[in-house]
Motif scaffolding. Sequence first.
Motif, PDB file in Angstrom:
ATOM      1  N   ALA A 164       2.001  -9.555   0.205  1.00  0.00           N
ATOM      2  CA  ALA A 164       3.172  -9.141   1.213  1.00  0.00           C
ATOM      3  C   ALA A 164       4.202  -7.979   0.443  1.00  0.00           C
ATOM      4  O   ALA A 164       5.041  -7.362   1.053  1.00  0.00           O
ATOM      5  CB  ALA A 164       3.947 -10.223   1.656  1.00  0.00           C
ATOM      6  N   SER A 165       3.875  -7.648  -0.785  1.00  0.00           N
ATOM      7  CA  SER A 165       4.611  -6.936  -1.425  1.00  0.00           C
ATOM      8  C   SER A 165       4.175  -5.583  -1.877  1.00  0.00           C
ATOM      9  O   SER A 165       5.091  -4.694  -2.005  1.00  0.00           O
ATOM     10  CB  SER A 165       4.783  -7.303  -2.978  1.00  0.00           C
ATOM     11  OG  SER A 165       3.543  -7.474  -3.598  1.00  0.00           O
ATOM     12  N   TYR A 166       2.887  -5.245  -1.223  1.00  0.00           N
ATOM     13  CA  TYR A 166       2.316  -3.805  -1.410  1.00  0.00           C
ATOM     14  C   TYR A 166       3.065  -2.897  -0.226  1.00  0.00           C
ATOM     15  O   TYR A 166       3.397  -3.448   0.768  1.00  0.00           O
ATOM     16  CB  TYR A 166       0.984  -4.052  -1.175  1.00  0.00           C
ATOM     17  CG  TYR A 166       0.322  -3.947  -0.090  1.00  0.00           C
ATOM     18  CD1 TYR A 166      -0.225  -2.728   0.846  1.00  0.00           C
ATOM     19  CD2 TYR A 166       0.259  -5.002   0.793  1.00  0.00           C
ATOM     20  CE1 TYR A 166      -0.713  -2.569   2.043  1.00  0.00           C
ATOM     21  CE2 TYR A 166      -0.339  -5.015   2.114  1.00  0.00           C
ATOM     22  CZ  TYR A 166      -0.842  -3.879   2.918  1.00  0.00           C
ATOM     23  OH  TYR A 166      -1.222  -3.864   3.995  1.00  0.00           O
ATOM     24  N   LEU A 167       3.170  -1.547  -0.634  1.00  0.00           N
ATOM     25  CA  LEU A 167       3.974  -0.449   0.042  1.00  0.00           C
ATOM     26  C   LEU A 167       2.814  -0.109   1.391  1.00  0.00           C
ATOM     27  O   LEU A 167       1.552  -0.149   1.111  1.00  0.00           O
ATOM     28  CB  LEU A 167       4.185   0.504  -0.655  1.00  0.00           C
ATOM     29  CG  LEU A 167       5.106   0.356  -1.897  1.00  0.00           C
ATOM     30  CD1 LEU A 167       5.119   1.608  -2.725  1.00  0.00           C
ATOM     31  CD2 LEU A 167       6.470  -0.272  -1.493  1.00  0.00           C
ATOM     32  N   LYS A 168       3.537  -0.018   2.603  1.00  0.00           N
ATOM     33  CA  LYS A 168       2.651   0.351   3.690  1.00  0.00           C
ATOM     34  C   LYS A 168       3.505   1.711   4.257  1.00  0.00           C
ATOM     35  O   LYS A 168       4.520   1.738   4.457  1.00  0.00           O
ATOM     36  CB  LYS A 168       2.950  -0.750   4.869  1.00  0.00           C
ATOM     37  CG  LYS A 168       2.375  -2.152   4.322  1.00  0.00           C
ATOM     38  CD  LYS A 168       2.628  -3.016   5.361  1.00  0.00           C
ATOM     39  CE  LYS A 168       2.576  -4.699   4.753  1.00  0.00           C
ATOM     40  NZ  LYS A 168       3.551  -4.880   3.684  1.00  0.00           N
ATOM     41  N   LEU A 169       2.503   2.779   4.601  1.00  0.00           N
ATOM     42  CA  LEU A 169       2.893   3.794   5.416  1.00  0.00           C
ATOM     43  C   LEU A 169       2.988   3.534   6.661  1.00  0.00           C
ATOM     44  O   LEU A 169       2.149   2.728   7.216  1.00  0.00           O
ATOM     45  CB  LEU A 169       1.839   4.890   5.132  1.00  0.00           C
ATOM     46  CG  LEU A 169       1.851   5.309   3.637  1.00  0.00           C
ATOM     47  CD1 LEU A 169       0.827   6.542   3.663  1.00  0.00           C
ATOM     48  CD2 LEU A 169       3.445   6.119   3.238  1.00  0.00           C
ATOM     49  N   THR A 170       3.810   4.294   7.574  1.00  0.00           N
ATOM     50  CA  THR A 170       3.975   4.102   8.791  1.00  0.00           C
ATOM     51  C   THR A 170       3.915   5.549   9.274  1.00  0.00           C
ATOM     52  O   THR A 170       4.540   6.468   8.876  1.00  0.00           O
ATOM     53  CB  THR A 170       5.515   3.351   9.327  1.00  0.00           C
ATOM     54  OG1 THR A 170       5.587   2.179   8.738  1.00  0.00           O
ATOM     55  CG2 THR A 170       5.670   3.376  10.763  1.00  0.00           C
ATOM     56  N   SER A 171       3.216   5.666  10.722  1.00  0.00           N
ATOM     57  CA  SER A 171       3.156   7.073  11.137  1.00  0.00           C
ATOM     58  C   SER A 171       4.225   7.262  12.002  1.00  0.00           C
ATOM     59  O   SER A 171       5.276   6.398  12.554  1.00  0.00           O
ATOM     60  CB  SER A 171       2.040   7.222  12.026  1.00  0.00           C
ATOM     61  OG  SER A 171       2.031   6.240  13.078  1.00  0.00           O
ATOM     62  N   ILE A 172       4.835   8.520  12.247  1.00  0.00           N
ATOM     63  CA  ILE A 172       6.073   8.843  12.990  1.00  0.00           C
ATOM     64  C   ILE A 172       5.831   8.512  14.413  1.00  0.00           C
ATOM     65  O   ILE A 172       6.959   8.153  14.840  1.00  0.00           O
ATOM     66  CB  ILE A 172       6.245  10.665  12.854  1.00  0.00           C
ATOM     67  CG1 ILE A 172       6.645  10.656  11.310  1.00  0.00           C
ATOM     68  CG2 ILE A 172       7.308  11.004  13.667  1.00  0.00           C
ATOM     69  CD1 ILE A 172       6.752  12.278  11.154  1.00  0.00           C
TER      70      ILE A 172
END
Length: 544
Positions: A165-173
């Motif tokens: 749950a701590s890893y970073l996640k990218l979000t698309s615009i």
Amino acid sequence: MVNAMRAAIVRVFSTKHSLTLPAAALAYIEKELTENEIPQAEWVSGLEFWAKEYLKGEESSSLVNLPALKRAYEILQLGAIDDDDAPDPTEINIEAHFSVVDAFDMPPVHFDAIRGGFTTSKTKSIGGQPSSRSAFLRERWGIIKEIILRNENFTPPALGGHDRASYLKLTSIRNLLGRAGQLFLLFGMLSRDPQGRLCLEDGEGRVVLDMVDAVPGEGLFTEGCMVMIEGEYTIEENVRVLAMGHPPSEKRDVARGLHGHVDFLGTGAVSLKEEAKYLPTVSANSQVSFVILSDVWLDHPRTLPALRRMFEGYAGAAEFRPMAFVLCGNFSQGGWEGEGGLKRYTNGFNALTDLLVSLPLLHTSHFIFVPGPLDPWSSATLPRPPLPQTFTSRLAARIPKARFVSNPCRIRYFGQELVICREDLMGRMMRNLVSVKDEEANMKRFELTAQLVQTVLDQIHLSPLPLAIRPTLWEHDHALRLYPMPSSVVLADKYERYELTYEGCHVFNPGRFVCGGGAAGGEFEWSMYYPATGRSERSALTLD
């Protein structure tokens, strides 16, 4: 004898290893066995080693590929087999492993986002298709996004748990709509919308940025940079930026491990395994060096005397004679335009030709000429072609290893890659910053150069600027790409000299050759690069 040799080759390659031998491959094997006078009793064992080494190669197939077969034979010669008969690294012909790569000769290698790998186009042109206008930017965005997703901070653990749950996640615009008030981590390119507002673009959309509360990270940020942004999506459909930084870089050995089979330079793909076998030879030839000069103003009254002093010094030291001299422009103080400009260029290169002809001991060295921003026929686009033959034909005809190449260009030395770019990049980047930290105005010179080097390598590009500021030829943008990360990069700039290493890549600016040499007693400076150590050092002389 010939029939027995052919029978042994077929028995080892075809019968035992199920390989199909074309006529050219069969003839090549027969030739090597004959020319090297291999005893008949050793045919089978030698062929066995050869076939196994071929099958280890990245380009091996059941239908024997002649270049891959030759590469396997070369690996065996360099000592790929652990025995006591490995050749002496000092006896390897290093000239056979030195090449200069013009930007316009590099194969058009494109990134396929669906496959997550690289493909090579069969055709290329100067202008390109209209689709190329955005394709090269999408490719750069796709390559950096793959680097980000491979980074350990963005890779979720294989098993569930608290760490997952701590890893970073990218979000698309595109996925921001309807989620006002939430924090997101975005990745895209800085740009301006038609109203002139700063925006972030990714492959799926665009969003306006509110930079009032932004805290920029390390590096220089301009339009055209690919950046990561942490911020809050607002009800006004903007992103209130809280932090902004450059994407993480990927070291050369990691990228080479993933894409070692890709021929980025057009000189043949070299895998990491094969590159490692060259290391003893590179280390044993510690005397090999490249001399790098920038702003060699041939119309300056003190340049030719300083060059003569420098060349005579190297000619007199046989053991330490440089393998290559790289002379970067500008080759005139005021450029070629204006009254008498073309005549000054012609006279300058004629004088340089006469100087080099008078020093035959240096004719074993390579002389590489890279044009500068003000050299003819100057253009605002990168990469830019070599100097015109109008000025260079006489020198090229009389100096055996003279080479006039594009800007940028690359030097391949065994498994190493040295990128040479003559561009006043520091000033151009500083003039186009979109966000400046309060203390940046008082930043020390070393800190500023470190920011520039980090920006260029994190952006995997020699010109991370928009086309309106620094135009590039769309179809040749791959020649400006710094992926996989090179061994070393020369950012020849009119800015002060510097050298530093970032993520294993040594980056340096040799400084102006004529800088400080205009007045009596002034110094002329340049850099010496040593492939054995992967480092550079400053050299200078003073005219009496």
